[in-house]
Design an enzyme around this catalytic site. Structure first.
Site, PDB file in Angstrom:
ATOM      1  N   PHE B 231      19.700 -18.511 -51.880  1.00 61.69           N
ATOM      2  CA  PHE B 231      20.172 -18.275 -50.502  1.00 61.69           C
ATOM      3  C   PHE B 231      19.377 -17.198 -49.772  1.00 61.69           C
ATOM      4  CE2 PHE B 231      23.915 -19.160 -53.285  1.00 61.69           C
ATOM      5  CZ  PHE B 231      24.037 -20.506 -52.976  1.00 61.69           C
ATOM      6  N   ARG B 313      13.346 -13.585 -35.955  1.00 58.89           N
ATOM      7  CA  ARG B 313      14.099 -14.841 -35.912  1.00 58.89           C
ATOM      8  C   ARG B 313      15.417 -14.672 -35.155  1.00 58.89           C
ATOM      9  NH1 ARG B 313      14.050 -20.081 -37.978  1.00 58.89           N
ATOM     10  NH2 ARG B 313      12.034 -19.757 -38.974  1.00 58.89           N
ATOM     11  N   ARG B 345      19.989 -17.057 -45.881  1.00 56.93           N
ATOM     12  CA  ARG B 345      20.162 -18.314 -45.144  1.00 56.93           C
ATOM     13  C   ARG B 345      20.418 -18.100 -43.640  1.00 56.93           C
ATOM     14  NH1 ARG B 345      23.961 -22.731 -48.058  1.00 56.93           N
ATOM     15  NH2 ARG B 345      22.701 -24.546 -47.635  1.00 56.93           N
ATOM     16  N   PHE B 347      18.462 -16.145 -41.768  1.00 55.88           N
ATOM     17  CA  PHE B 347      17.372 -15.183 -41.636  1.00 55.88           C
ATOM     18  C   PHE B 347      17.326 -14.540 -40.249  1.00 55.88           C
ATOM     19  CE2 PHE B 347      12.733 -14.093 -41.894  1.00 55.88           C
ATOM     20  CZ  PHE B 347      12.676 -13.610 -43.186  1.00 55.88           C
ATOM     21  N   GLU B 718      18.991 -24.211 -43.729  1.00 55.30           N
ATOM     22  CA  GLU B 718      19.660 -23.172 -42.956  1.00 55.30           C
ATOM     23  C   GLU B 718      20.468 -23.654 -41.760  1.00 55.30           C
ATOM     24  OE1 GLU B 718      16.760 -19.438 -43.030  1.00 55.30           O
ATOM     25  OE2 GLU B 718      15.703 -21.353 -42.921  1.00 55.30           O
TER      26      GLU B 718
END
Lengths: 487, 763
Positions: B231, B313, B345, B347, B718
């Site tokens: 994960f 992100r 997961r 991110f 994700e």
């Protein structure tokens, strides 16, 4: 004697000279060379180490029982049959529980899977999975971080109660209680497992500092999490008198301290819906299969889940020592944080619940926690009133998580007595809880939350039982333990 | 193509091993006699100067073979993946509770514990920053800030008919992979090492171990058979424990095993980044967002780890699926004295989306509109409404289509009306429903990482080994790779063995992360297999008397197109190829084309494409206790042309429930000394089986071929995690039903029963 004898996946095994602090899990993964069973937490909260024991004396007959191998000390399986994930497949043909999990894609990373399989294995041979919630309860002790559980639930449903006509069904039919008395020494530790009172008093005399253990779901944490060495242990699990479980014609109950919580759950279904309701939110199947009534009460945790409902039912503790037996009202049993009124040489033999008085009695047990399954309560409650012509003639409001011990709420009870049983009375009584308790404040819930929920539970108790005696049966998945259906 | 396994259901490739207990994880491996175990000696405090570190007494504890500190590191004392800011063993200072000060290597874990107690560690306390808000207030930051801007956001906000402002905090989350971190390091000849690691990134483990030991990478080989869950938690942080085990081998000459118990794993490793955001938003009266200004900070913990990319992100997902005409986004990584937070997961994506979803919810509630409709009105569409905040063009957004189909199949409108009626008549229980869209960018945003390799070996008997750079952590990557290979070679999946991931088979791999495992490795495996099929077609064509282009490989048979003539077994062809001296091994390689990002300008095309999905979530809340349940979930998710639909469904369901945990029951509580109080499942509650909704419907979007991705598929790991944000919106709907009309809903996450009860009671 320094020999522990049991069967593992159908084969007789003997272990000598092992430390009695060695867990079944450690033995399986180490000396036994069976690493299929995993350690995910070493505290009975994840289920990755689930194995199955045969319980020859389960209520209703011999049964497979899923247990957490991390919380079973090796001497505890003396005289028992143990099954692990390696022992289920017939050559290359997987057991139906395994096949169902493959078919449903119930494994992703696979690490929780051996434990899931073993819980499903118990489910396969259970005869009482007659309500949907029991299947969730059966499986909730197995955490999975990958699948989101839908495929596990579907796979479990597929096999639950199917009782295939196989070698395991045959083995169960032939299961008989084995002699389990044990007086074991190994690797500098001692482990006594007496089968009768004389044996118990002898063991206590021989090892006055020994730690008493029953199912081990709490004591073992001292070893697996606290890394304590417990040089002497006395197990009560083979002590026959502790397994008494009686329902008398007048409605009174006598519940041995050694009764497993899963047996109490089955028993309570017919004899005490309020106790059954608490057990529905109590631990996980693996914990209930090992944890006992006596362990839960003698642990004397502020949040022991049986205490509030037993307090509300007016239960009495039965203590026994070498000098004889005596009774202690349960509301005098918890003396301080993790302290009980038992004398040092006494043990809890049983708890009895008096016959319910005639008339309009209402009682419900509640448990509120961060997660509904397998979590320790933020607040638990056992609430009981007896009404005469709609007026509160007697009240017992007991709470866990609100003080250093499970306790009755004297002010709140007093505020309800003599009043018509209305929402206004419930609210007025609830206000008394602020005087009764200064709740705990920790990661399970703030003092504000505990105090507020306790008050709301009292109101919820009124609302839920407004229609009359008892409480509505819970649906499959209630949103919370309070079930107010009507507006 | 009737006999290809591609786009067909399949069980997990290791399922039989999983259910029988035969599948092995690192700590299950049979270690050679004499193998020692290692344990970290962790810092007990959050920040201090080390005034004395004396391990003499610890080394004298019976059973102890070595107690190693920074001074014992032969190479570079650095384990950071990017920033070179993280010593493997503390030097001079400790920066968080749990930071490794020393490592004990002994004959038993009990001896390790005894030795750890005998380590003399004297510390002079230094001021510690223990939470994100304190770090922001103190200006405690690390790394560069990241900004994006478009238009005159201040003017847009000033003139907006509806204005909202506030702060929003999303919590951390423990990975709670069921298998904790583990490594087994074995000495090989000439000082080389062979390491079994529970890692998503064996190449990085190899590189870091080599640096720590001062060896060239060729002397270190790392193998990952499988992980018991990752994960993101094993993207970088597995390297620490592998390197400590390797140090132990160097010091003792014996194999060394390291395995963390749950408490150690939870207290010594990083988690999902908490984010704190301050925002202002402007909407028109129809619910269109006009301007959005966000300043956000990520809690990086004490070192950078992957925090920069995670912050990036987050910024890339502050828009989620919505076109925002004018905006200013600002992000920075804060530094706190807590374990270094890491990949998890999503991110940063979930943390970014959570902010815009809070704003959408508040706008809808303010305007009295259905929050689903407000979302629909803001979806990306045709130009000019097709540009992300970083100027990537959103081609053919699938949000509107998914929205319409899911409203229909979930019976959303009818159920919403029923819920309103239920709420009007129910006092203690209230229900809520919500639609949650997701748009998630696919590619490593550090563009160079978007590459993968494969090595496929065919034996003369026709059996096949596939090696690729990706790791199996349960997500079904090996199942997908076996499918891709079986399709390309025209053999049955059972003829193929997917090998353990090994740095001596495929070098210089990227982490299996960013949902990219199947996209990148799948393309590489496909290429390698097609190369081999081309060679075999030459051989078979000669036998069959047809040109190679006319040779068909299918279901383990090889025959001329049309199927009229002779059918060769695949093994006959491979045997013939061997006799004809044809090479039966090939590599494959793939890099994602045409992606780039200019961080200074905040512009570019960081993503190869977007994955889409939506969920309709229905919940019920108990107004006396705050307890709540998800009653039903309907998901429509876009995985392109699914490589293996059963695997993708598993990813979608699992991600949703993991997101549900993040948002509702998982609560990390740290005390005033910076010690984690919720460090085991006793106190840290991930979802249990009862959290899975009793009615859980998942459908894959049809007619959704993704061009330029292996077999038209899309990444899946994700994106569905963020569908769980719909739980919060649905809870708000239910909570609002307890409140006076028009009252603001103040619901924090994680929406524990306590948080929900506070919202219900306005407390």
């Amino acid at each position: 004697m320094n020999r522990i004898a049991f069967t593992l996946n159908g084969q007789p095994r003997e272990v000598v000279d092992a430390s009695p602090n060695l867990t079944l899990l450690q033995w399986l993964r180490g000396p036994a060379g069976l690493p299929g069973t995993k350690e995910g937490c070493a505290e009975g909260d994840c289920g990755a180490c689930t194995v199955v024991l045969v319980e020859p004396e389960a209520l209703g007959g011999p049964a497979y029982r899923a247990v957490n191998a991390c919380l079973v000390l090796l001497p505890m399986v003396h005289g028992r049959a143990v099954y692990t994930v390696e022992g289920l497949a017939d050559g290359d043909r997987p057991h139906p529980a395994q096949a169902a999990l493959i078919e449903q894609l119930g494994s992703q990373c696979g690490y929780c899977t051996p434990g899931v399989v073993m819980s499903m294995f118990e489910a396969c041979y259970r005869t009482d999975l007659d309500e949907d919630w029991k299947l969730d309860d059966q499986m909730c002790g197995n955490l999975c971080r990958c699948t989101g559980y839908r495929p596990i639930r579907d796979a479990a449903r597929q096999v639950a109660g199917t009782r295939p006509a196989d070698a395991f069904s045959a083995a169960l039919a032939e299961a008989r209680p084995e002699p389990r008395a044990l007086s074991y020494e190994g690797a500098g530790g001692r482990f006594f497992m007496p089968e009768d009172w004389a044996g118990l008093w002898a063991a206590r005399a021989a090892a006055p500092d020994a730690v008493l253990v029953n199912g081990g779901t709490d004591v073992c944490l001292r070893i697996t999490k606290g890394f304590e060495v417990l040089p002497a242990l006395i197990s009560l699990e083979a002590l026959a008198p502790l397994r008494a479980l009686e329902a008398h014609p007048d409605g009174s109950l006598f519940i041995g301290a050694g009764v497993h919580l899963s047996d109490l759950e089955a028993f309570a279904r017919d004899h005490s819906p309020a106790v059954e309701r608490m057990l529905r939110f109590f631990g996980a199947r693996q914990i209930k299969n090992r944890g006992t009534v006596g362990g839960n009460l003698c642990n004397a945790s502020p949040i022991g889940d049986l205490a509030p409902i037993f307090l509300a039912l007016g239960a009495v503790a039965h203590a026994r020592g070498p000098g004889g037996a005596r009774t202690i009202p349960l509301d005098a049993f918890f003396t301080a944080y993790r302290q009980t009124a038992l004398a040092p040489d006494e043990i809890l033999e049983a708890v009895s619940v008096p016959a319910p008085p005639a008339g309009d009695v209402r009682v419900v047990a509640y448990k509120v926690s961060k997660r509904q399954e397998l979590d320790i309560s933020a607040v638990s409650a056992g609430l009981w009133v007896r009404l005469e012509d709609g007026v509160v003639a007697e009240a017992r409001f007991a709470f866990g998580g609100m003080a250093a011990t499970p306790a009755r709420a004297a002010r709140a009870e007093a505020l309800a007595l003599g009043k018509p049983w209305t929402e206004a009375t419930a609210r007025a009584a609830a206000a008394g809880l602020d005087l009764d308790f200064a709740p705990l404040d920790d990661h399970r819930g703030s003092a504000w939350y505990r105090g507020t929920v306790a008050k709301n539970l009292l109101v919820g108790f009124f609302l839920e039982t407004e229609g009359g005696s008892g409480a509505p049966r819970l649906p499959y998945r209630p949103t919370g333990t309070v079930q107010v259906v009507a507006s | 193509m009737s006999r290809t396994p591609l786009h067909r259901p399949s069980p997990h490739e290791s399922a039989l091993g999983h259910v029988t207990g035969r599948a092995r994880y690192v700590d299950d491996l049979d270690a050679p006699p004499g193998t020692l175990v290692a344990q970290v000696v962790p810092s007990p405090v959050a920040h201090a100067r080390i005034t004395r570190l004396d391990v003499t007494a610890a080394r004298a504890v019976p059973g102890v073979h070595a107690v190693l500190t920074a001074a014992d590191i032969p190479g570079v004392n650095d384990i950071a993946p990017v920033a070179h800011d993280e010593p493997l063993l503390a030097e001079g200072e400790v920066h968080c509770v749990g930071q490794a000060v020393a490592v004990v290597v002994a004959e038993s874990y009990a001896a390790c514990r005894a030795a750890a107690k005998a380590v003399v560690l004297e510390l002079e306390p230094l001021p510690a920053i223990l939470d994100l808000e304190a770090a922001v207030a103190a200006g405690s930051v690390q790394g560069d800030l990241h900004e994006m801007r478009r238009g005159d956001v201040d003017a847009a906000l000033a003139s907006a008919p509806v204005r909202l402002s506030g702060t929003y905090r999303t919590p951390g989350q423990d990975h709670f992979y069921l298998e904790t971190h583990a490594a087994l390091a074995l000495p090989e000849e000439d000082g080389a090492l062979f390491i079994h690691s529970s890692s998503q990134h064996p190449s990085e483990v190899q590189a870091k171990v080599a640096e720590v030991l001062g060896l060239p990478r060729r002397m270190v080989r790392v193998q990952v058979t499988r992980m018991g869950g990752g994960f993101g938690g094993k993207e970088t942080q597995g390297a620490h424990f592998a390197a400590l085990a390797a140090l132990g081998v160097r010091a003792t000459g014996r194999p060394v095993r390291i395995w963390l118990n749950r408490d150690q794993d939870m207290t010594q490793t990083g988690k999902r980044h908490p984010f704190y955001s301050e925002y202002e938003a402007g909407f028109d009266e129809a619910g269109h967002i006009l301007g959005f200004k966000v300043k956000t900070w990520a809690d990086g913990g004490w070192s950078m780890d992957l925090s920069k990319a995670i912050l990036d992100r987050c910024l890339f997902h502050l828009d989620n699926a919505y076109y925002i005409p004018s905006l200013y986004f600002f992000g920075q990584v804060a530094r706190t004295n807590t374990p270094s937070n890491t990949a998890f997961r999503g991110f940063g994506g979930p943390q970014g989306m959570a902010v815009v979803e809070e704003v959408m919810n508040r706008a809808a509630e303010r305007l009295g509109l259905d929050p689903a409709e407000v979302r629909r009105r803001n979806y990306y569409g045709d130009a000019p409404r097709d540009r992300t905040p970083y100027d990537q063009v959103v081609e053919a957004s699938r949000s509107a289509r998914i929205h319409a189909e899911l409203l229909e199949t979930s019976d959303y409108e009818v159920r919403r009306a029923e819920i309103e009626a239920f709420n009007a008549s129910s006092r203690v229980m209230k229900r809520g429903i919500a639609l949650q869209p997701v748009k998630f960018g696919i590619s490593f945003t550090h563009s160079v990482l978007n590459q993968a390799g494969a090595l496929v070996l065919i034996y003369a008997d026709g059996s096949v080994q596939v090696n690729h750079g990706g790791t199996e952590m349960g997500q079904g990557l090996h199942t997908k790779m076996r499918t891709v290979a079986a399709h390309a070679l025209g053999v049955l999946p059972e003829a193929i063995r997917v090998m353990a991931t090994a740095t001596d088979k495929v070098p210089n791999t990227s982490a299996t992360a960013a949902s990219s495992g199947a996209d990148l490795n799948g393309a590489a495996v496909k290429q390698a297999c097609e190369t081999l099929r081309g060679r075999l077609a030459e051989v078979a064509g000669t036998t069959l008397g047809v040109p190679p282009a006319e040779v068909v490989f299918e279901g383990g048979e090889v025959f001329a197109r049309g199927g009229a003539g002779r059918k060769l077994a695949f093994g006959e062809v491979t045997q013939a190829a061997y006799l004809a001296q044809v090479s039966l091994s090939a590599t494959g390689f793939y890099r994602t084309p045409d992606i780039r990002y200019d961080a200074k300008a905040g512009k570019g095309k960081p993503f190869h494409y977007y994955a889409y999905g939506a969920a309709v979530v229905e919940v019920e809340v108990n107004g006396l206790t705050g307890e709540h349940r998800v009653r039903r979930v309907d998901i429509l998710h876009d995985v392109g042309d699914s490589l293996v639909p059963t695997i993708d469904r598993g990813q979608i369901e699992g991600a949703f429930i993991q997101g549900l945990g993040w948002l509702t029951c998982e609560e990390l509580v740290t005390d005033a000394q910076g010690r984690l109080r919720t460090h085991s499942p006793d106190t840290y509650k991930i979802p249990a089986l009862g959290e899975a909704p009793p009615d859980f419907r998942v459908a894959l979007l049809t007619g959704a071929t993704q061009h330029d991705v292996v077999h038209g598929s899309k990444a899946v790991g994700e994106p569905p995690f963020m569908l769980a944000l719909g739980v919060v919106t649905a809870l708000r709907h239910a909570v609002a039903a307890f409140l006076p009309a028009g009252a603001e809903v103040g619901l924090k996450v994680p929406a524990t029963p306590e948080a929900v009860l506070r919202a219900v009671m306005g407390a």
